[in-house]
Write a protein that holds these residues in place. Structure first.
Motif, PDB file in Angstrom:
ATOM      1  N   ALA A  10       0.826  -1.219   0.000  1.00 38.41           N
ATOM      2  CA  ALA A  10       0.000   0.000   0.000  1.00 38.41           C
ATOM      3  C   ALA A  10       0.859   1.266   0.000  1.00 38.41           C
ATOM      4  N   GLY A  11       2.166   1.111  -0.040  1.00 34.65           N
ATOM      5  CA  GLY A  11       3.061   2.268   0.070  1.00 34.65           C
ATOM      6  C   GLY A  11       3.322   2.962  -1.258  1.00 34.65           C
ATOM      7  N   GLY A  12       4.209   3.952  -1.187  1.00 35.57           N
ATOM      8  CA  GLY A  12       4.537   4.765  -2.351  1.00 35.57           C
ATOM      9  C   GLY A  12       5.104   3.939  -3.501  1.00 35.57           C
ATOM     10  N   GLY A  14       4.932   0.379  -3.351  1.00 34.64           N
ATOM     11  CA  GLY A  14       4.095  -0.821  -3.416  1.00 34.64           C
ATOM     12  C   GLY A  14       2.918  -0.702  -4.370  1.00 34.64           C
ATOM     13  N   VAL A  36      -1.170  -1.559   6.672  1.00 36.50           N
ATOM     14  CA  VAL A  36      -2.336  -0.670   6.489  1.00 36.50           C
ATOM     15  C   VAL A  36      -2.830  -0.751   5.034  1.00 36.50           C
ATOM     16  N   VAL A  78      10.307   2.291   6.077  1.00 38.29           N
ATOM     17  CA  VAL A  78      10.247   3.760   5.959  1.00 38.29           C
ATOM     18  C   VAL A  78      11.242   4.272   4.913  1.00 38.29           C
ATOM     19  N   LEU A  89      18.024   4.585   8.067  1.00 36.67           N
ATOM     20  CA  LEU A  89      16.755   3.840   8.058  1.00 36.67           C
ATOM     21  C   LEU A  89      16.902   2.470   8.732  1.00 36.67           C
ATOM     22  N   ASN A  93      13.959  -0.216   9.709  1.00 31.59           N
ATOM     23  CA  ASN A  93      13.709  -1.195   8.643  1.00 31.59           C
ATOM     24  C   ASN A  93      14.322  -2.570   8.901  1.00 31.59           C
ATOM     25  N   LEU A 100       9.679 -10.108   8.061  1.00 31.61           N
ATOM     26  CA  LEU A 100       9.188 -10.605   6.766  1.00 31.61           C
ATOM     27  C   LEU A 100       9.991 -11.832   6.328  1.00 31.61           C
ATOM     28  N   ASN A 118      15.406  -0.149   2.049  1.00 29.70           N
ATOM     29  CA  ASN A 118      16.745   0.345   2.389  1.00 29.70           C
ATOM     30  C   ASN A 118      17.062   0.217   3.877  1.00 29.70           C
ATOM     31  N   LEU A 148      17.417   0.460 -10.042  1.00 30.01           N
ATOM     32  CA  LEU A 148      17.178   1.886 -10.238  1.00 30.01           C
ATOM     33  C   LEU A 148      18.482   2.617 -10.581  1.00 30.01           C
ATOM     34  N   SER A 224      10.890   9.378  -0.821  1.00 31.59           N
ATOM     35  CA  SER A 224      11.967   9.228  -1.820  1.00 31.59           C
ATOM     36  C   SER A 224      11.371   8.679  -3.108  1.00 31.59           C
ATOM     37  N   THR A 226       9.600   6.779  -5.798  1.00 25.75           N
ATOM     38  CA  THR A 226       8.578   5.726  -5.736  1.00 25.75           C
ATOM     39  C   THR A 226       8.206   5.233  -7.145  1.00 25.75           C
ATOM     40  N   MET A 229      11.192   3.856  -8.964  1.00 25.59           N
ATOM     41  CA  MET A 229      11.558   2.595  -8.282  1.00 25.59           C
ATOM     42  C   MET A 229      10.574   1.491  -8.624  1.00 25.59           C
TER      43      MET A 229
END
Ligand SMILES: NC(=O)C1=CN([C@@H]2O[C@H](COP(=O)(O)OP(=O)(O)OC[C@H]3O[C@@H](n4cnc5c(N)ncnc54)[C@H](O)[C@@H]3O)[C@@H](O)[C@H]2O)C=CC1
Ligand SMILES: O=C([O-])CC(=O)C(=O)O
Length: 327
Positions: A10-12, A14, A36, A78, A89, A93, A100, A118, A148, A224, A226, A229
């Motif tokens: 759900a992230g930038g 993802g 989330v 993050v 990070l 992280n 995971l 990262n 990237l 950063s 997204t 990436m």
């Protein structure tokens, strides 16, 4: 069944990454896991008329998300804000990645694991050490995504020399994925470096090494890279699927890998530099890494860059590995 799981979906990164993966007919099941908003993103993507079935998995549903996965892509965690290094990070992280990786060991121990979170130089050793602890580590199947850096290099090179086609000109980038550990081997591009002044070469090299900072600064606190990436991550994942599922041969991408994935090719490099991980061009096969291409012949300029990369990389690797081994 070819199930691909996106952790941090759900992230930038993802969300656009999941959208790009939804385009592929090689994937039968696309599982989106996030602490989330995963069910909402999954419901949205599930209406797209391609073959894969999309499922969303929230905080307490990690095991079901990962169960029997073929490939797990991890952009969870993050991102940076201005003034931070990727290593800053680590504190947050490292734990996310270790959890995971535990989930992978338990639910899909044979999966290909693609690490985006990262600091990649350290998070890949974390995944490897967790899988080792469970006796399921296969160095041919764990990849740090440094694509990237390659994508940026092709684009930035074409901005310096417009006769270079950014789509078809692949730049070899070796080392790791942060600052001085990112080492572009521009001398491999035919007739390119010869036409540059020392100032131009310095500026281009710096731009490639610090391309991430350019985006962090422009986003001004909102995260950063997204979208670029997601593009790079999808390119890597889909190329790997072409090799492992469709069994296409001769496919090459750069990746930050454990050098034991191809002992024959890397043993002397590993012994000389005392490094267990390094980004190099990798040829994919049905089982993941088929062959790690040796470090190419480098110029004196690039040798200086490599000499600066080795100690930082070594410290990053040790930090990641010992997060697990000394826990
Ligand atoms: N390898 C590379 O070249 C690049 C790596 N990155 C890294 O990718 C990571 C993600 O970046 P963004 O997507 O921009 O961040 P983001 O904050 O937009 O998204 C991260 C997502 O991870 C989720 N998450 C957090 N903890 C989790 C957990 N335990 N399990 C599952 N999901 C969890 C969050 O809920 C969030 O939706 C960052 O660490 C960033 O530095 C970013 C760009 C390039
Ligand atoms: O710079 C960052 O923090 C994100 C990243 O890894 C990149 O854009 O290369």
């Amino acid at each position: 069944m070819v199930k691909v799981v996106v952790c941090g979906a759900a992230g930038g990164i993802g969300q656009p990454l999941s959208l790009l993966l939804k385009q592929s007919d090689l994937i039968t099941d696309l599982a989106l896991y996030d602490v989330v908003n995963a069910p909402g993103v999954a419901a949205d993507l599930s209406h797209i008329n391609t073959k894969s079935k999309v499922t969303g998995h929230g905080k307490d549903d990690m095991d079901a998300a990962l169960k029997d996965a073929h490939t797990v892509v991890i952009p969870a965690g993050v991102p940076r804000k201005p003034g931070m290094t990727r290593d800053d990070l680590f504190k947050i992280n490292a734990g996310i990645i270790a959890t995971l990786a535990e989930g992978v060991a338990k639910n899909c121990p044979g999966a290909f694991v693609l690490v985006i979170s990262n600091p990649v130089n350290s998070t890949v050793p974390i995944v490897a050490e967790v899988l080792k602890k469970h006796g399921v580590f296969n160095p041919k199947k764990v990849f740090g995504i440094s694509t990237l850096d390659v994508v940026r290099s092709s684009r930035f090179v074409s901005e310096v020399n417009p006769s270079v086609d950014p789509k078809t000109t692949r730049v070899t980038v070796v080392g790791g994925h942060s600052g001085v550990t990112i080492v572009p081997i521009l001398s491999k591009i035919p007739d390119f470096v010869e036409g540059l002044s020392k100032e131009q070469l310095d500026a281009l090299t710096h731009r490639i090494q610090y391309g991430g900072d350019e985006v962090v600064k422009a986003k001004d606190g909102a995260g950063s890279a997204t979208l670029s990436m997601a593009y790079a991550g999808a390119r890597f994942a889909l190329t790997l699927l072409e090799a492992t599922v469709a069994e296409k041969t001769g496919l090459i991408e750069s990746s930050y890998v454990n050098l034991d994935a191809d002992v024959e090719s890397t043993a002397s490099f590993k012994a000389k530099h005392g490094l267990d991980y390094f980004a190099l061009d990798v040829e994919f096969g049905k089982e993941g890494v088929k062959h790690i291409l040796p470090l190419p012949q480098v110029s004196a300029y690039e040798q200086t860059l490599l000499d600066a990369a080795y100690p930082e990389l070594k410290a990053n690797i040790t930090k990641g590995a010992s997060f697990v081994t000394s826990a």
